[in-house]
Motif scaffolding. Structure first.
Motif, PDB file in Angstrom:
ATOM      1  N   THR A 166     -45.332  64.142  30.101  1.00 34.70           N
ATOM      2  CA  THR A 166     -45.676  65.654  28.693  1.00 34.70           C
ATOM      3  C   THR A 166     -45.963  67.008  29.212  1.00 34.70           C
ATOM      4  N   VAL A 167     -45.904  67.265  30.902  1.00 27.69           N
ATOM      5  CA  VAL A 167     -46.353  68.173  30.638  1.00 27.69           C
ATOM      6  C   VAL A 167     -44.524  68.728  31.354  1.00 27.69           C
ATOM      7  N   PHE A 168     -44.048  67.637  32.197  1.00 30.89           N
ATOM      8  CA  PHE A 168     -43.067  67.827  32.781  1.00 30.89           C
ATOM      9  C   PHE A 168     -41.497  68.503  31.323  1.00 30.89           C
ATOM     10  N   VAL A 169     -42.269  67.870  30.362  1.00 31.08           N
ATOM     11  CA  VAL A 169     -40.914  67.827  28.952  1.00 31.08           C
ATOM     12  C   VAL A 169     -41.440  69.127  28.698  1.00 31.08           C
ATOM     13  N   ILE A 170     -42.674  69.551  28.728  1.00 27.15           N
ATOM     14  CA  ILE A 170     -43.735  70.518  27.619  1.00 27.15           C
ATOM     15  C   ILE A 170     -43.407  71.850  28.636  1.00 27.15           C
ATOM     16  N   GLY A 171     -43.018  71.943  30.584  1.00 27.99           N
ATOM     17  CA  GLY A 171     -42.871  73.216  31.056  1.00 27.99           C
ATOM     18  C   GLY A 171     -41.908  73.400  30.904  1.00 27.99           C
ATOM     19  N   PRO A 172     -40.919  72.866  31.237  1.00 28.54           N
ATOM     20  CA  PRO A 172     -39.853  73.878  31.050  1.00 28.54           C
ATOM     21  C   PRO A 172     -39.277  74.384  30.110  1.00 28.54           C
ATOM     22  N   PHE A 173     -40.033  74.094  28.608  1.00 25.16           N
ATOM     23  CA  PHE A 173     -39.276  75.037  27.740  1.00 25.16           C
ATOM     24  C   PHE A 173     -40.753  75.683  27.536  1.00 25.16           C
ATOM     25  N   VAL A 174     -41.626  75.698  27.930  1.00 22.83           N
ATOM     26  CA  VAL A 174     -42.448  77.086  28.388  1.00 22.83           C
ATOM     27  C   VAL A 174     -41.693  77.509  28.834  1.00 22.83           C
ATOM     28  N   VAL A 175     -41.380  77.470  29.792  1.00 24.82           N
ATOM     29  CA  VAL A 175     -40.846  79.035  30.876  1.00 24.82           C
ATOM     30  C   VAL A 175     -39.475  79.113  29.600  1.00 24.82           C
ATOM     31  N   GLY A 176     -38.557  78.348  28.797  1.00 26.83           N
ATOM     32  CA  GLY A 176     -36.989  79.366  27.902  1.00 26.83           C
ATOM     33  C   GLY A 176     -38.310  79.906  27.344  1.00 26.83           C
ATOM     34  N   LEU A 177     -39.358  79.868  26.731  1.00 30.68           N
ATOM     35  CA  LEU A 177     -39.624  80.121  25.442  1.00 30.68           C
ATOM     36  C   LEU A 177     -40.103  81.893  25.644  1.00 30.68           C
ATOM     37  N   LEU A 178     -41.247  81.389  27.276  1.00 33.91           N
ATOM     38  CA  LEU A 178     -41.485  83.274  26.937  1.00 33.91           C
ATOM     39  C   LEU A 178     -40.734  83.618  28.089  1.00 33.91           C
ATOM     40  N   ALA A 179     -39.122  83.137  29.041  1.00 31.80           N
ATOM     41  CA  ALA A 179     -38.523  84.090  29.244  1.00 31.80           C
ATOM     42  C   ALA A 179     -37.297  84.770  28.301  1.00 31.80           C
ATOM     43  N   MET A 250     -31.432  64.205  37.324  1.00 26.90           N
ATOM     44  CA  MET A 250     -30.861  64.078  35.874  1.00 26.90           C
ATOM     45  C   MET A 250     -30.724  65.165  34.603  1.00 26.90           C
ATOM     46  N   LEU A 251     -31.559  66.199  35.149  1.00 26.24           N
ATOM     47  CA  LEU A 251     -32.135  67.807  34.693  1.00 26.24           C
ATOM     48  C   LEU A 251     -30.876  68.173  34.745  1.00 26.24           C
ATOM     49  N   THR A 252     -30.658  68.484  35.602  1.00 27.68           N
ATOM     50  CA  THR A 252     -29.715  69.930  36.594  1.00 27.68           C
ATOM     51  C   THR A 252     -28.395  69.019  36.175  1.00 27.68           C
ATOM     52  N   SER A 253     -27.998  67.568  36.440  1.00 23.60           N
ATOM     53  CA  SER A 253     -26.770  67.020  35.468  1.00 23.60           C
ATOM     54  C   SER A 253     -26.516  66.955  33.865  1.00 23.60           C
ATOM     55  N   GLU A 265     -28.308  75.637  26.041  1.00 29.36           N
ATOM     56  CA  GLU A 265     -29.501  75.608  25.816  1.00 29.36           C
ATOM     57  C   GLU A 265     -30.165  74.642  24.617  1.00 29.36           C
ATOM     58  N   GLN A 266     -29.841  73.739  24.703  1.00 27.48           N
ATOM     59  CA  GLN A 266     -29.948  72.227  24.016  1.00 27.48           C
ATOM     60  C   GLN A 266     -30.128  71.213  25.227  1.00 27.48           C
ATOM     61  N   ALA A 267     -29.483  71.741  26.991  1.00 33.65           N
ATOM     62  CA  ALA A 267     -30.436  70.540  27.393  1.00 33.65           C
ATOM     63  C   ALA A 267     -31.676  70.467  27.395  1.00 33.65           C
ATOM     64  N   GLY A 268     -32.505  71.506  27.337  1.00 33.01           N
ATOM     65  CA  GLY A 268     -33.980  70.876  27.227  1.00 33.01           C
ATOM     66  C   GLY A 268     -34.446  69.830  26.638  1.00 33.01           C
ATOM     67  N   LEU A 269     -33.709  70.412  25.000  1.00 38.05           N
ATOM     68  CA  LEU A 269     -33.756  69.069  24.004  1.00 38.05           C
ATOM     69  C   LEU A 269     -33.688  67.488  23.836  1.00 38.05           C
ATOM     70  N   MET A 270     -32.180  67.278  25.160  1.00 38.99           N
ATOM     71  CA  MET A 270     -31.906  66.727  24.771  1.00 38.99           C
ATOM     72  C   MET A 270     -32.644  65.729  25.957  1.00 38.99           C
ATOM     73  N   TYR A 271     -33.099  66.271  27.462  1.00 44.46           N
ATOM     74  CA  TYR A 271     -33.938  65.439  28.853  1.00 44.46           C
ATOM     75  C   TYR A 271     -35.300  64.982  27.541  1.00 44.46           C
ATOM     76  N   GLY A 275     -37.782  62.270  28.439  1.00 38.93           N
ATOM     77  CA  GLY A 275     -39.015  62.030  28.576  1.00 38.93           C
ATOM     78  C   GLY A 275     -40.119  61.884  27.571  1.00 38.93           C
ATOM     79  N   ILE A 276     -39.679  61.935  26.316  1.00 42.61           N
ATOM     80  CA  ILE A 276     -40.701  61.157  25.685  1.00 42.61           C
ATOM     81  C   ILE A 276     -40.492  60.024  25.211  1.00 42.61           C
ATOM     82  N   GLY A 277     -39.206  59.122  25.475  1.00 41.60           N
ATOM     83  CA  GLY A 277     -39.314  57.564  25.812  1.00 41.60           C
ATOM     84  C   GLY A 277     -40.032  57.281  26.879  1.00 41.60           C
ATOM     85  N   SER A 278     -39.792  57.982  28.055  1.00 50.27           N
ATOM     86  CA  SER A 278     -40.479  57.769  29.074  1.00 50.27           C
ATOM     87  C   SER A 278     -42.069  57.620  28.981  1.00 50.27           C
TER      88      SER A 278
END
Length: 415
Positions: A166-179, A250-253, A265-271, A275-278
């Motif tokens: 969960t945090v490894f899905v949230i983390g990149p999202f928070v980074v993108g939001l703040l940036a 996986m995230l980079t490719s 910009e939708q790569a994080g959502l796809m990832y 993450g959610i299934g995992s």
């Protein structure tokens, strides 16, 4: 060193949730977030400040290198001196390194100085997730009735892995939001603030004073250091390194795949599909019957992971990618849970924190290395060659699972 571990409680004793307390789980969850933000935050800042994707990838790898060099040593220090003292020092040091990195990246300092600062971030990273596992394993093995330990350990590793996912899905999202909302330096400043507040709170929680009963009065472990290098434990480290490598590749490719379609910009959502299934299937591991052994779980779910990764080579559109990621999520979460469970049961006496940080370091090193290599391949050769790398990472996980099958043997899960 003060011993705070009590004798196992009777079967009518409180559950682990009541023993540790709900605030513990909330604090431990948020305290993981800075660690999940570091690699992506460093990459984002360097690309913005220095204008080089390649340099950004190298700095992400430098974070992983710092963790690789010092992660297990910090875990050993936590075993020897207690988590509280070690974590308080790390919280202050890591927050300082995050802020220093932002300053150096925007300065006229040479690229080498930026890489040194990135290495310092990884070297001082407080690995809350592995240390949380260590605390909970100590509570389970030394404060709970033996009849309830196996089921509770399985449920706890499932929860911990789901929390990580969960945090490894949230983390990149928070980074993108703040940036995007503030500035490219904001994610690292935010990570520094979270580190001071929540890693500090995690350190000061009463459970931070727990010492394994196997430790002597002076904090020394009864098991020799060479026990950390047994083949049965090293195969788990290799397997979990493969999982980390899969995350990074996986995230980079996937980012390259989406960029080819004008949807980067939708790569994080796809990832997040993966993450959610995992996370969901990681939690589901606690419901699996005991006769479905841990060695069988690793072999089975890593095979699913590998099969899902092969589908990546056939995907030509976004719906196809969603399907492949969904199947991958089924395999990767339970595999990670099982690997941590093996790590817990195979930890030498008094060295649980050391083993858990070895495994945690394996994940972050694999993620950083995988992201750096895949970024170079995608930039130079294109998306399709880059999608081969998650397949190779999944093959490492499956191969380690096969070796573990033969090393474990029926009825010897804990050895």
């Amino acid at each position: 060193m003060t011993q705070t571990v009590e004798k196992p409680l009777p079967s009518s004793a409180p559950t682990l949730l009541r023993t540790a307390g709900l605030p513990y789980f909330l604090i431990a969850f948020v305290a993981r977030l800075p660690f999940a933000m570091m690699v992506v935050g460093v990459l984002t800042l360097v690309v913005s400040a220095r204008g080089s994707i390649s340099l950004g990838g190298l700095n992400s790898a430098a974070v992983g290198a710092g963790t690789a060099c010092f992660g297990a040593l910090l875990g050993a220090a936590a075993d020897r001196f207690g988590q509280r003292r070690v974590l308080l020092v790390l919280a202050a040091a890591n927050a300082a390194m995050l802020l220093a990195f932002a300053v150096v990246a925007y300065s006229d300092a040479p690229d080498g100085a930026v890489l040194v600062a990135a290495f310092g971030i990884g070297a001082t990273a407080p690995q809350v997730a592995p240390l949380s596992r260590s605390r909970l394993v100590t509570l389970i093995t030394e404060r709970m009735d033996p009849a309830r330990r196996a089921r509770t350990l399985s449920s706890t590793m499932a929860y911990e892995s789901a929390a990580d996912e969960t945090v490894f899905v949230i983390g990149p999202f928070v980074v993108g939001l703040l940036a995007s909302a503030v500035a490219p330096w904001a994610p690292l400043v935010g990570a520094a603030a979270l580190t001071v507040l929540f890693v500090g709170a995690f350190a000061l929680h009463p459970s931070g004073r727990l010492v394994a009963a196997a430790r002597g009065a002076d904090g020394r472990a009864p098991s020799p250091v060479r026990e950390l290098f047994r083949v049965r434990l090293l195969v788990v480290v290799v397997g979990i390194f493969g999982v980390g490598t899969f995350f990074g590749t996986m995230l980079t490719s996937l980012t390259s795949f989406m960029a080819d379609r004008g949807l980067s910009e939708q790569a994080g959502l796809m990832y997040g599909v993966m993450g959610i299934g995992s996370a969901a299937f990681a939690l589901g591991v606690a419901l699996l019957p005991a006769r479905f052994s841990m060695r069988a779980r690793w072999a089975t779910f890593s095979a699913i992971l590998f099969t899902g990764s092969l589908l990546l080579l056939l995907v030509e559109d976004v719906p196809g990618m969603i399907g492949a990621l969904a199947l991958i999520g089924v395999g990767i979460g339970p595999t990670l849970v099982t690997q941590y469970s093996f790590g817990a049961t195979r930890s030498p006496a008094g060295r649980t924190a050391t083993v858990m940080t070895m495994l945690g370091s394996g994940v972050i090193v694999g993620q950083s290395l995988g992201a750096a290599v895949t970024g170079e391949v995608a930039e130079r050769a294109g998306t399709h060659p880059a999608l081969l790398l998650p397949v190779l990472a999944a093959a490492i996980v499956a191969a380690a699972g096969a070796v573990n099958w033969f090393l474990t043997g029926a009825g010897s899960e804990s050895r």
